[in-house]
Motif scaffolding. Structure first.
Motif, PDB file in Angstrom:
ATOM      1  N   GLU A  39       4.536   4.329   3.180  1.00 37.49           N
ATOM      2  CA  GLU A  39       3.341   4.412   1.999  1.00 37.49           C
ATOM      3  C   GLU A  39       3.893   5.563   1.184  1.00 37.49           C
ATOM      4  N   SER A  40       4.924   6.011   1.108  1.00 40.66           N
ATOM      5  CA  SER A  40       5.222   7.243   0.259  1.00 40.66           C
ATOM      6  C   SER A  40       6.403   7.039  -0.653  1.00 40.66           C
ATOM      7  N   ILE A  41       6.289   7.460  -1.792  1.00 40.95           N
ATOM      8  CA  ILE A  41       7.532   7.447  -2.710  1.00 40.95           C
ATOM      9  C   ILE A  41       8.450   8.695  -2.542  1.00 40.95           C
ATOM     10  N   GLU A  42       9.781   8.769  -2.370  1.00 41.46           N
ATOM     11  CA  GLU A  42      10.547   9.854  -2.215  1.00 41.46           C
ATOM     12  C   GLU A  42      11.731   9.838  -3.018  1.00 41.46           C
ATOM     13  N   TYR A  65       0.973  -1.336  -0.081  1.00 46.61           N
ATOM     14  CA  TYR A  65      -0.100   0.043  -0.044  1.00 46.61           C
ATOM     15  C   TYR A  65       0.908   1.239   0.035  1.00 46.61           C
ATOM     16  N   VAL A  66       1.015   1.681  -1.111  1.00 43.07           N
ATOM     17  CA  VAL A  66       1.854   2.971  -1.372  1.00 43.07           C
ATOM     18  C   VAL A  66       0.988   3.986  -2.198  1.00 43.07           C
ATOM     19  N   ALA A 119      10.266   2.089  -7.618  1.00 50.46           N
ATOM     20  CA  ALA A 119      10.121   2.981  -6.197  1.00 50.46           C
ATOM     21  C   ALA A 119       9.242   2.482  -5.260  1.00 50.46           C
ATOM     22  N   ILE A 120       7.975   1.606  -5.596  1.00 49.54           N
ATOM     23  CA  ILE A 120       7.246   0.954  -4.543  1.00 49.54           C
ATOM     24  C   ILE A 120       7.673  -0.176  -3.966  1.00 49.54           C
ATOM     25  N   ASN A 121       8.758  -0.910  -4.689  1.00 41.77           N
ATOM     26  CA  ASN A 121       9.628  -2.023  -3.997  1.00 41.77           C
ATOM     27  C   ASN A 121      10.716  -1.384  -3.278  1.00 41.77           C
ATOM     28  N   MET A 122      11.157  -0.104  -3.575  1.00 40.91           N
ATOM     29  CA  MET A 122      12.125   0.259  -2.745  1.00 40.91           C
ATOM     30  C   MET A 122      11.721   0.977  -1.299  1.00 40.91           C
TER      31      MET A 122
END
Length: 470
Positions: free
Chosen positions: A393-396, A355-356, A386-389
């Protein structure tokens, strides 16, 4: 006093669990109930036996401790039920399950309800065979056939509100209302196939087959048999009873010829004959078969250059290019990057079970600045990475590839600073000019797209000294 209330609450909870056990233990279906912390509040005996634990061992534990493969934490975050989902338990059993979040009056998850519908997938087949559910099987086969031979995407699938995408969608929608051939051009990864699906689904042929073939992916010596089929004994290794070709399969519907620019010259002659005569002939056959098939072709090649090089027939080009649709690359519609990114995050989060839902302003700005040579396909890969990294729940920024995180170019550093008013006016002028150009300088259409009156449009054209042919 507080201890008394807590004791009363505990007694009430214990009584509830006992009553639930009395209700659900006789039910020969594994059932589980979780509290809002994903702790096991109730599990009936069939489910405990299925997992290989005694009920006392697992009561009160978090469900991911009992079954590390569980998707309940994701379901609690998404607040969306998962029905008839295939699940492999940590003990090796594979089953079809329901996972249902129960929401309170405030829309927050209060409980989680789970059920094993089939504790062994083989039992599903046994039920179908035992009860002779022929109608149910037929529906399954029809659905599978539709997935194989049907168009999956619609206009809603094509994300983008930029002016250039609005124009392309408008042209494509008009193409869908006709039966003329369509040629879709655009770089790899721009979504040409999505437009082909949407055109078919919006056409009068929507309930007919949608058959696609990649002209570049099939070896030259097999392409003819794939397109036109063959009769029994046509060549060594031919199937008994022959084979139906793609054009026959698409009869009454649409055939999508992807990568048409890579089709061999000798096959181009045969396609031209199909377009002219509306009939085909199987390999090894001696009869012609009439067909009623609409052709949508797509390519990332410059066909005019291919014609000059002698690699593509000019007469076929004009037969295919009745309606021309050019899908713009992502770098020419960067205002759509944010919307596409959010849609991809939603789609990929669901696929990956992570859940991102957020992305920082800095990361989003970096996505907007990048030129995307691989277009939407490349953007999807970056978002999936990015979701895997991320562990949140946030992409930075740090979750993006290194090549996307760079210092501003010298050109940007040397850009002169202007007032906000001047910048806004420049954007307004460019937007109006692009819109007019997209609709062939039809001022009434432009005013509607821009959401202003025709009078205001005329005033802005005069203000910004925008040249118009009429």
């Amino acid at each position: 006093m507080e201890n008394t209330i807590h004791l009363q609450s505990q007694v009430a909870d214990d009584a509830l669990v006992k009553n639930l056990n009395r209700i659900f233990d006789p039910v020969p279906v594994p059932i589980i109930l979780l509290n809002k912390h994903t702790e096991i509040l109730m599990i009936n005996q069939p489910f405990a036996d299925y997992l290989g634990y005694s009920r006392e061992e697992i009561m009160g534990k978090r469900v991911d401790v009992v079954d590390p493969n569980t998707r309940f934490p994701y379901v609690f975050k998404s607040k969306k039920p998962e029905i008839y989902c295939k699940h492999k338990f940590s003990n090796g059993h594979t089953a079809l399950v329901h996972r249902i979040p129960v929401l309170d009056d405030n829309g927050e998850v209060a409980y989680g309800f789970g059920m094993v519908v089939f504790d062994d997938l083989r039992s599903l087949q046994e039920v179908l065979e035992r009860n002779k559910l022929l109608e149910g099987k037929l529906m399954i086969y029809q659905e599978e056939l539709k997935n194989i031979r049907g168009a999956k995407y619609s206009w809603d699938t094509i994300i983008g509100n930029s002016l250039v995408m609005q124009h392309v969608k408008m042209m494509s929608s008009k193409a869908a209302k006709t039966d003329s051939n369509v040629l879709i051009i655009g770089e790899s990864g721009t979504g040409k196939e999505l437009f082909a699906h949407a055109i078919h689904n919006d056409s009068k042929r929507f309930d007919g087959p949608f058959v696609k073939i990649n002209c570049a992916a099939i070896p030259k010596d097999l392409l003819e048999s794939e397109l036109f089929g063959y009769e029994e004994g046509a060549f060594t290794g031919a199937k008994k009873h022959g084979k139906v070709g793609k054009f026959e399969l698409a009869n009454g519907g649409t055939i999508f010829l992807d990568e048409i620019g890579d089709m061999p010259l000798d096959m181009q002659v045969k396609i031209l004959r199909v377009l002219q005569e509306k009939e085909i002939e199987r390999i090894g056959g001696n009869r012609t078969i009439p067909i009623d098939t609409r052709i949508i072709a797509a390519t990332n090649r410059d066909l005019k250059e291919r014609i000059k090089e002698g690699e593509f027939r000019e007469d076929l080009y004009y037969r295919l290019n009745v309606i021309n649709i050019e899908v713009p690359p992502l770098r020419k519609r960067k205002e759509d990057v944010e919307l596409i990114t959010l849609k991809l995050m939603e789609k990929l989060s669901n696929n990956l079970g992570r859940y991102v839902s957020n992305i920082t302003v800095e990361a989003l700005e970096s996505l907007k600045q990048y030129n995307w040579p691989g277009n939407i396909r490349e953007l999807e890969n970056v978002i999936e990475r990015a979701i895997n990294m991320t562990d949140t729940e946030s992409i930075e920024m740090q979750h993006l590839p290194a090549f996307m995180i760079s210092e501003p170019s010298d050109e940007l550093k040397d850009t002169p600073l202007v007032s906000l008013r001047t910048a806004v006016e420049e954007v307004e002028k460019t937007t109006i000019h692009n819109c007019l150009k997209a609709v062939s300088y039809n001022k009434l259409k432009a005013a509607k797209i821009l959401g202003i009156s025709r009078t205001s449009l005329y005033e802005k054209i005069e203000k910004y000294h925008i040249d118009t042919p009429n």
